[in-house]
Write a protein that holds these residues in place. Structure first.
Motif, mmCIF file in Angstrom:
data_model
loop_
_atom_site.group_PDB
_atom_site.id
_atom_site.type_symbol
_atom_site.label_atom_id
_atom_site.label_comp_id
_atom_site.label_asym_id
_atom_site.label_seq_id
_atom_site.Cartn_x
_atom_site.Cartn_y
_atom_site.Cartn_z
ATOM 1 N N VAL B 106 0.832 -1.205 0.000
ATOM 2 C CA VAL B 106 0.000 0.000 0.000
ATOM 3 C C VAL B 106 0.869 1.259 0.000
ATOM 4 C CG1 VAL B 106 -1.804 1.267 1.217
ATOM 5 C CG2 VAL B 106 -1.867 -1.241 1.139
ATOM 6 N N ASP B 107 1.654 1.431 1.041
ATOM 7 C CA ASP B 107 2.465 2.650 1.150
ATOM 8 C C ASP B 107 3.951 2.391 0.973
ATOM 9 O OD1 ASP B 107 0.227 4.263 1.807
ATOM 10 O OD2 ASP B 107 0.274 3.407 3.834
ATOM 11 N N GLN B 108 4.349 1.148 1.111
ATOM 12 C CA GLN B 108 5.784 0.861 1.136
ATOM 13 C C GLN B 108 6.032 -0.516 0.544
ATOM 14 O OE1 GLN B 108 7.798 1.951 4.844
ATOM 15 N NE2 GLN B 108 9.017 0.071 4.725
ATOM 16 N N VAL B 109 7.153 -0.640 -0.173
ATOM 17 C CA VAL B 109 7.572 -1.963 -0.649
ATOM 18 C C VAL B 109 8.765 -2.416 0.183
ATOM 19 C CG1 VAL B 109 6.712 -1.740 -2.999
ATOM 20 C CG2 VAL B 109 9.002 -0.898 -2.438
ATOM 21 N N ASN B 110 8.838 -3.721 0.426
ATOM 22 C CA ASN B 110 9.857 -4.216 1.353
ATOM 23 C C ASN B 110 10.754 -5.308 0.777
ATOM 24 O OD1 ASN B 110 9.194 -2.495 3.601
ATOM 25 N ND2 ASN B 110 7.285 -3.655 3.753
ATOM 26 N N PHE B 111 10.569 -5.638 -0.480
ATOM 27 C CA PHE B 111 11.554 -6.491 -1.165
ATOM 28 C C PHE B 111 11.354 -6.354 -2.664
ATOM 29 C CE2 PHE B 111 7.939 -9.372 -0.570
ATOM 30 C CZ PHE B 111 7.877 -10.093 -1.738
ATOM 31 N N VAL B 112 12.414 -6.630 -3.410
ATOM 32 C CA VAL B 112 12.288 -6.637 -4.867
ATOM 33 C C VAL B 112 11.397 -7.814 -5.237
ATOM 34 C CG1 VAL B 112 13.515 -7.032 -7.045
ATOM 35 C CG2 VAL B 112 14.502 -5.523 -5.307
ATOM 36 N N GLY B 113 10.249 -7.515 -5.823
ATOM 37 C CA GLY B 113 9.294 -8.571 -6.139
ATOM 38 C C GLY B 113 7.983 -8.414 -5.375
ATOM 39 N N ASP B 114 7.971 -7.529 -4.376
ATOM 40 C CA ASP B 114 6.751 -7.223 -3.631
ATOM 41 C C ASP B 114 5.689 -6.751 -4.638
ATOM 42 O OD1 ASP B 114 5.373 -7.036 -1.282
ATOM 43 O OD2 ASP B 114 6.595 -5.437 -0.400
ATOM 44 N N ALA B 115 4.484 -7.275 -4.534
ATOM 45 C CA ALA B 115 3.435 -6.926 -5.495
ATOM 46 C C ALA B 115 2.920 -5.520 -5.204
ATOM 47 C CB ALA B 115 2.299 -7.933 -5.415
ATOM 48 N N VAL B 116 2.832 -4.674 -6.243
ATOM 49 C CA VAL B 116 2.371 -3.298 -6.029
ATOM 50 C C VAL B 116 1.103 -2.949 -6.803
ATOM 51 C CG1 VAL B 116 4.563 -2.279 -5.338
ATOM 52 C CG2 VAL B 116 4.031 -2.457 -7.738
ATOM 53 N N VAL B 701 20.333 -18.212 -3.381
ATOM 54 C CA VAL B 701 19.679 -16.968 -3.777
ATOM 55 C C VAL B 701 20.633 -15.837 -3.414
ATOM 56 C CG1 VAL B 701 17.756 -15.408 -3.341
ATOM 57 C CG2 VAL B 701 17.365 -17.889 -3.395
ATOM 58 N N VAL B 702 20.955 -15.006 -4.394
ATOM 59 C CA VAL B 702 21.924 -13.925 -4.154
ATOM 60 C C VAL B 702 21.250 -12.569 -4.378
ATOM 61 C CG1 VAL B 702 24.120 -12.909 -4.878
ATOM 62 C CG2 VAL B 702 23.830 -15.396 -4.909
ATOM 63 N N TYR B 703 21.431 -11.679 -3.406
ATOM 64 C CA TYR B 703 21.032 -10.278 -3.560
ATOM 65 C C TYR B 703 22.303 -9.424 -3.625
ATOM 66 C CZ TYR B 703 16.202 -11.412 -2.240
ATOM 67 O OH TYR B 703 14.932 -11.912 -2.206
ATOM 68 N N ASP B 704 22.260 -8.342 -4.405
ATOM 69 C CA ASP B 704 23.428 -7.456 -4.412
ATOM 70 C C ASP B 704 23.318 -6.450 -3.265
ATOM 71 O OD1 ASP B 704 21.751 -5.391 -5.185
ATOM 72 O OD2 ASP B 704 22.429 -5.359 -7.278
ATOM 73 N N GLU B 705 24.274 -5.521 -3.203
ATOM 74 C CA GLU B 705 24.329 -4.613 -2.045
ATOM 75 C C GLU B 705 23.156 -3.639 -2.001
ATOM 76 O OE1 GLU B 705 27.060 -2.947 -5.270
ATOM 77 O OE2 GLU B 705 26.544 -4.914 -4.469
ATOM 78 N N ASP B 706 22.439 -3.517 -3.114
ATOM 79 C CA ASP B 706 21.244 -2.672 -3.114
ATOM 80 C C ASP B 706 19.966 -3.467 -2.860
ATOM 81 O OD1 ASP B 706 22.718 -0.333 -3.756
ATOM 82 O OD2 ASP B 706 22.802 -0.989 -5.852
ATOM 83 N N GLY B 707 20.119 -4.751 -2.636
ATOM 84 C CA GLY B 707 18.941 -5.579 -2.390
ATOM 85 C C GLY B 707 18.277 -6.079 -3.651
ATOM 86 N N ASN B 708 18.949 -5.932 -4.797
ATOM 87 C CA ASN B 708 18.406 -6.488 -6.041
ATOM 88 C C ASN B 708 18.670 -7.985 -6.094
ATOM 89 O OD1 ASN B 708 17.605 -3.948 -7.225
ATOM 90 N ND2 ASN B 708 19.806 -3.544 -7.466
ATOM 91 N N LEU B 709 17.704 -8.706 -6.622
ATOM 92 C CA LEU B 709 17.879 -10.146 -6.769
ATOM 93 C C LEU B 709 18.794 -10.411 -7.963
ATOM 94 C CD1 LEU B 709 16.905 -12.977 -5.784
ATOM 95 C CD2 LEU B 709 15.162 -12.829 -7.567
ATOM 96 N N VAL B 710 19.938 -11.015 -7.702
ATOM 97 C CA VAL B 710 20.883 -11.315 -8.783
ATOM 98 C C VAL B 710 20.511 -12.626 -9.466
ATOM 99 C CG1 VAL B 710 23.319 -11.703 -9.342
ATOM 100 C CG2 VAL B 710 22.692 -10.078 -7.538
ATOM 101 N N THR B 711 19.999 -13.564 -8.679
ATOM 102 C CA THR B 711 19.676 -14.889 -9.213
ATOM 103 C C THR B 711 18.217 -14.918 -9.668
ATOM 104 O OG1 THR B 711 19.322 -15.521 -6.926
ATOM 105 C CG2 THR B 711 21.394 -16.194 -7.926
ATOM 106 N N GLY B 712 17.922 -14.090 -10.670
ATOM 107 C CA GLY B 712 16.537 -13.911 -11.084
ATOM 108 C C GLY B 712 16.046 -14.887 -12.127
ATOM 109 N N THR B 713 16.936 -15.677 -12.702
ATOM 110 C CA THR B 713 16.525 -16.707 -13.652
ATOM 111 C C THR B 713 17.352 -17.963 -13.380
ATOM 112 O OG1 THR B 713 18.191 -16.324 -15.374
ATOM 113 C CG2 THR B 713 16.236 -14.916 -15.432
ATOM 114 N N PHE B 714 16.996 -19.038 -14.056
ATOM 115 C CA PHE B 714 17.750 -20.289 -13.876
ATOM 116 C C PHE B 714 19.143 -20.236 -14.532
ATOM 117 C CE2 PHE B 714 13.921 -23.262 -12.971
ATOM 118 C CZ PHE B 714 14.058 -22.998 -11.618
ATOM 119 N N VAL B 715 19.454 -19.130 -15.232
ATOM 120 C CA VAL B 715 20.838 -18.968 -15.686
ATOM 121 C C VAL B 715 21.729 -18.731 -14.467
ATOM 122 C CG1 VAL B 715 22.432 -17.505 -16.981
ATOM 123 C CG2 VAL B 715 20.218 -18.132 -17.971
#
Lengths: 284, 799
Positions: B106-116, B701-715
């Motif tokens: 609603v007002d805030q997102v708390n992870f990359v992938g949170d539904a908005v 599962v790897v996140y980078d220093e900004d909290g982005n999901l690095v392991t976003g595909t099966f590659v």
């Protein structure tokens, strides 16, 4: 995983395909097997308006003998080329390399030409082509031209094929009697190469008469290790000799750093893999 | 019962019958949710946060509303008053803080992938296209990624409103519980103390079928088809979350393509689809992409484990102290807090440990919420104890198997109540170990290891052990109550006898690939004596199977299977009365075997079950006052957990030049009690090993220093396939569970729980001569190579 909307065209001749490319310019992408293009479209990393499928042009599938060279149609699949008698006899390295591309599904759908033009630095086919001094036949609105493998790979995901051009043939000088080995380092068998080394060696009278060594994923394009090749010529193919000859294989390279390894690790790997590739290629 | 017994020899129990349920699965006749189409159905696409942590300062979905084919578009604000919070059924302490979990942020997102935001359109393609027309302004907040940073003073808070990143601290102390001594005393008096920190990386449950949900509204009711492993729990929880009366909700889990715990939760997508189906008055379907699975479906594991083990110099363990930092992710999902707590009971493993303390801090981060993944808390605990046992052995200069032998519970000592308070009813660790050593060719491997060390072979051999047990059969309801879990742990079954003597068995478990239809048919065929083919197993639909608690925690056979047995026994008892009436015999003189009643000592007088079924159907001549029905039902609440155990042995080849690890031999002997279908057991063991080995070698599962999901595909999320794994050598010992009439224990998680430490112990063993005492998981070639570099000089000598 739904691509954005695009038109689809499946020409049956090279001429039709070229005409379509001329008409649509950079709004078009060429589909040559689709093993890289389809994921790109589905992830919407590219949103072409037109996809031109080369899959219905039979002449692009042929593998033929042209005297001193093999001629591989750009749309021949990895699996088709890998097993072809001309290839197993005159280009062992290419056959060995293609057998290690991804997995059986990809090898049956993906094409040699598609992989070359895609120019992924972690791809395997370009390295073998470079090692074997392949020549690429490119056709465009102004006719046909031939580009040496050395000049074909321009940069990251960029080849010498222009937007209005098609790669139609790969000409590989016959390496009859040469050994060939592709030493691919991966964590999972179907992965892109973390690092790989292609080696083709001709051994006569107990010493290396000629050698070709090329590297995968040690920079933006496949790389030839010419100083290593020179160091190998005239040497006995023994463990110690080869170890010394390949010691400088990673010098001057700028490999990437990613989840599979940092650049320094890749440089180290290149040395180990080069030794193993050359020895295997020499039958040691 | 502690002896190793011969395998049962009835024709059904112990037979490797091929799977009944496979034909439709492999001939394209399966009903995956995403294959279903209903009249008027619309498709949903969900826009997800590209930011790890941010305020939503503005959101405009108007552009999507006017896109081609779009039926509607909503932001979290549009449904804020109806969406409620996703349920968490396991408040592990009274003080646990749950900041709430909206389905659409609603007002805030708390992870990359949170539904908005969500779009409904006539086609899935139009829905996806329209997502590009949504405008959102984010005000970025710092991500919260590291567990220790998250609990440091002045840390950025994931949820500002709760004033902390710590949701709970859960503690167990054997001195306080009366189950053992004081760890502080053990540490003070210790002759030898070993401390280690182990990291449990986050994993993504690699189910084959991505999650999908279809909701059909009809009058004031809804039908929900979902790729869930918990249709019954989903029904109740969906009702509670959205205020829909439970009897108006019909949930169907059709063919479900694997779950591994990944489909045990109530998903935001299920809630959103339900809200929109009711809002629009038409069927609504959502199917995630694999990228969405990786970015938004819950992860498993995610722990920092600080362990201290104390022992006497001759190798008697005196104490174990465990402190976990558990990564909860951004929100509490259905079982999030309870997963690490399950581990509390398993850290002591199979060992007699006189003093034990366990503390777990549950910590919020700006990552995907964690929840159950195959083993759920038990693999983490087993890894911790089995790894530190090897470290203690090294410290003591003792063979790691010898140290285990010296400390494990012997079969003469069973039943044994551990320092964590569990009573192991059965088990024979000696027998399983003996067989595993033989199966692996352990002595030959040891000799080869010595040769390779001697010759300084660039490829070194390492030998790893894991002697594990686990708690299965979740769960005795009173125990769940004592752990503050909201529901019970019983299971239900009913048997419907058809006029022709065919049988329908309804179970409350919800299979999603395991082969329960086959296994349960074997149980019924054995017990009731009707042919395997004459039995239909019905499951996964709250209308046809109205009572159940579903499939997880290796419970289906040891709880659900026992309920089936009890229901079948009730049918036999009813049938006995009818048979006595027909045969004009005394009930007590009747014997029931091979599907027919006979009078003891009077061969030739036989009434088959089918005759009785028809007699009851026709009801022409039944005993006076008898109800004309053979149907029965039973609800079984287990008295205790069951405790599968085993010995897993792994030999790895470590290429010291590249760091590459290859598994040379993997041999395991599992004791899962009485085997019903050995082929299904092998299937579970093989798949379990693949996933456990994957944690050791491949997946993270790897996140980078900004909290982005690095392991976003099966590659990048490197899920192994069969081609990456060795041929497994498996065998069994059979020590039946004493807690249930089948003697079964459960096998769904054993391979995963046992294998991870066996592999890592083997890698460390290969490298221990260099002074290496740990390699962080997954043990990638680069990590192994760097460990070797750090411990050797440029001349290859040990530093």
């Amino acid at each position: 995983m739904i691509p954005s909307t695009f038109e689809y065209l499946a020409p049956t001749t090279i001429e039709e395909a070229l005409a379509a490319l001329t008409e649509h310019g950079d709004d078009a992408k060429v589909l040559a097997g689709g093993q890289s293009l389809l994921p790109i479209l589905r992830l919407r990393m590219n949103t072409p308006e037109m996809v031109i499928d080369l899959g219905r042009i039979p002449q692009l599938r042929e593998v033929t003998d042209d005297g001193d060279a093999l001629v591989i149609g750009a749309m021949a699949t990895h699996d088709q080329v890998r097993k072809h008698a001309l290839v197993t006899e005159h280009a062992v390295l290419l056959s060995e390399t293609l057998g290690q591309v991804a997995d059986p599904q990809v090898r049956h759908r993906g094409t040699v030409g598609g992989a070359l033009v895609h120019a992924d630095p972690a791809g395997d086919v370009g390295t073998a082509a470079l090692a074997l001094d392949a020549e690429m036949v490119i056709v465009g609105p102004n006719g046909s031209r031939t580009v040496a493998a050395q000049d074909f790979f321009v940069g990251l995901f960029t080849s010498a094929v222009g937007e209005d051009e098609l790669l139609t043939q790969i000409r590989i000088p016959k390496h009859t009697g040469w050994g060939g080995h592709y030493e691919k380092f991966v964590r999972l068998v179907h992965q892109w190469s973390i690092v790989a080394v292609a080696a083709s060696v001709k051994v006569e009278g107990g010493s290396i008469r000629d050698a070709r060594v090329a590297l995968t994923n040690m920079g933006a394009t496949p790389l030839r290790a010419r100083s290593v090749e020179q160091a190998l010529v005239g040497q006995a193919p023994s463990e110690d000799v080869v170890r010394r000859a390949v010691a400088s294989v990673a010098e001057g390279t700028e490999p990437p750093s990613d989840l599979n390894g940092a650049a320094d690790y890749r440089k180290h790997l290149a040395g180990v893999l080069a030794r193993r590739a050359v020895l295997a290629s020499a039958g040691v | 019962m502690t002896t190793v017994e011969e395998q049962p020899t009835t024709t059904e129990i112990g037979a490797s019958r091929t799977r009944k349920e496979d034909r439709h699965l492999i001939t394209g006749q399966s009903t995956w949710v995403d294959n279903m189409t209903l009249p008027g159905m619309v498709h949903l696409a969900i826009l997800r946060s590209p930011m790890a942590h941010a305020k939503i300062t503005a959101i405009d979905v108007e552009g999507a509303r006017s896109a081609p084919g779009v039926v509607g578009a909503w932001s979290g604000r549009d449904i804020a008053d109806v969406q409620g919070d996703l349920p968490c059924a396991w408040p592990v302490t009274p003080e646990m803080i749950n900041p709430g979990a909206p389905s659409l942020a609603v007002d805030q997102v708390n992870f990359v992938g949170d539904a908005v935001a969500v779009v409904a359109a006539r086609s899935a393609a139009e829905a996806v296209d329209a997502l590009e027309e949504i405008d959102i302004d984010y005000e970025p907040l710092p991500p919260v990624l590291d567990l220790e940073d998250a609990v440091a003073d002045g840390a950025t808070l994931v949820h500002e409103s709760i004033g902390t990143n710590t949701s709970f601290r859960w503690e167990f102390d054997s001195a306080a519980a009366g189950s053992g001594g004081s760890v502080d005393d053990a540490v003070r008096d210790a002759e030898v103390t070993v401390k280690r920190r182990f990291l449990q990386q986050r994993l993504s449950p690699g189910f084959m079928e991505p999650r999908s949900v279809l909701v059909q509204p009809k009058d004031d009711a809804i039908t929900v088809w979902s790729t869930t492993q918990i249709p019954h729990i989903l029904r109740t929880m969906l009702g509670l979350t959205l205020g829909i009366p439970e009897h108006k909700i019909h949930v169907i889990a059709p063919d479900v393509g694997g779950a591994f715990g990944g489909k045990i939760t109530i998903t935001p997508e299920e809630v959103i689809a339900t809200i929109l189906a009711r809002k629009l008055g038409r069927p609504v379907k959502f199917t995630e992409t694999r990228s969405e699975t990786l970015a938004a479906a819950h992860h498993g594991r995610g722990q920092i484990q600080d362990l201290t083990i104390t022992a006497t110099r001759d190798g008697q363990i005196t104490g174990l102290d465990v402190h976990l930092l558990a990564d909860l992710g951004a929100y509490l999902r259905l079982l999030t807090p309870g997963v690490p707590i399950l581990g509390a009971f398993m850290f002591p493993g199979i060992y007699k440990i006189p003093a034990y303390r366990f503390r777990c801090d549950g910590i919020f981060t700006t990552k995907v919420p964690t929840d159950a993944y195959r083993g759920a808390g038990r693999p983490e605990a087993t890894f911790g104890i089995e790894r530190i046992i090897d470290e203690l052995a090294a410290e003591l200069g003792m063979d790691p198997m010898e140290l285990r032998r010296k400390n494990w519970i012997t079969h003469e000592e069973v039943p044994f109540t551990t320092v964590a308070g569990l009573t192991y009813d059965s088990g024979n660790y000696e027998a399983a170990t003996e067989r595993a050593l033989e199966l692996a060719g352990w002595e030959e491997l040891k000799a080869e290891q010595a040769r390779r060390r001697e010759s300084k072979d660039p490829v070194q051999l390492g030998l790893g052990i894991s002697t594990f047990t686990e708690m299965c059969g979740l769960a005795p309801s009173r125990v769940l109550g004592s752990l503050d879990y909201a529901a019970g742990g019983w299971e239900h079954a009913s048997v419907r006898v058809l006029p022709t003597g065919k049988v329908e068995v309804v179970t409350g478990i919800s299979p999603h690939g395991q082969g329960h239809v086959t296994g349960f048919s074997q149980i019924v065929a054995d017990r009731l004596g009707v042919p395997f083919e004459d039995i239909e197993i019905i499951h996964g639909d709250t209308r046809s199977s109205p009572k159940g608690l579903d499939t997880y925690g290796s419970r289906s056979l040891s709880v659900g299977g026992v309920a089936v047995v009890q229901a079948v026994d009730k049918v036999i008892e009813k049938a006995r009365k009818v048979a006595a009436h027909i045969m004009e015999a005394n009930e007590d003189d009747l014997e029931y075997a091979d599907g027919a009643f006979t009078v003891a000592g009077a061969p030739g007088s036989s009434v088959p079950f089918g005759d009785i079924a028809f007699a009851v159907f026709s009801a022409h001549d039944l005993p006076e006052g008898m109800e004309p029905s053979l149907n029965s039902e039973a609800t079984y609440d287990p008295g205790h957990f069951s405790f599968p155990h085993g010995t897993h042995l792994c030999a790895v080849e470590v290429d010291t030049e590249t760091g590459h690890v290859g598994i040379r031999t993997y041999a395991c002997v599992d004791d899962v009690g009485t085997p019903i279908n050995p082929m299904l057991i092998d299937g579970q063991v093989h798949g379990g090993l693949a996933q456990g080995i994957a944690q050791a070698l491949f997946e993270e599962v790897v996140y980078d220093e900004d909290g982005n999901l690095v392991t976003g595909t099966f590659v990048d999320y490197t899920l192994p396939t069969a081609a990456d794994l060795p041929s497994f050598r498996t065998d069994r010992t059979v020590t039946p569970s004493t807690d249930n009439p089948l003697g079964v224990k459960g096998v769904g998680e054993a391979g995963t729980i046992a294998s991870t430490p066996a592999v890592v112990n083997a890698i460390v063993d290969a490298l221990r001569p260099l002074g290496i005492t740990d390699v962080e998981m997954p043990c990638t070639p680069e990590r192994v190579w760097r460990a070797i570099q750090a411990h050797t000089s440029s001349q290859g000598e040990v530093r």
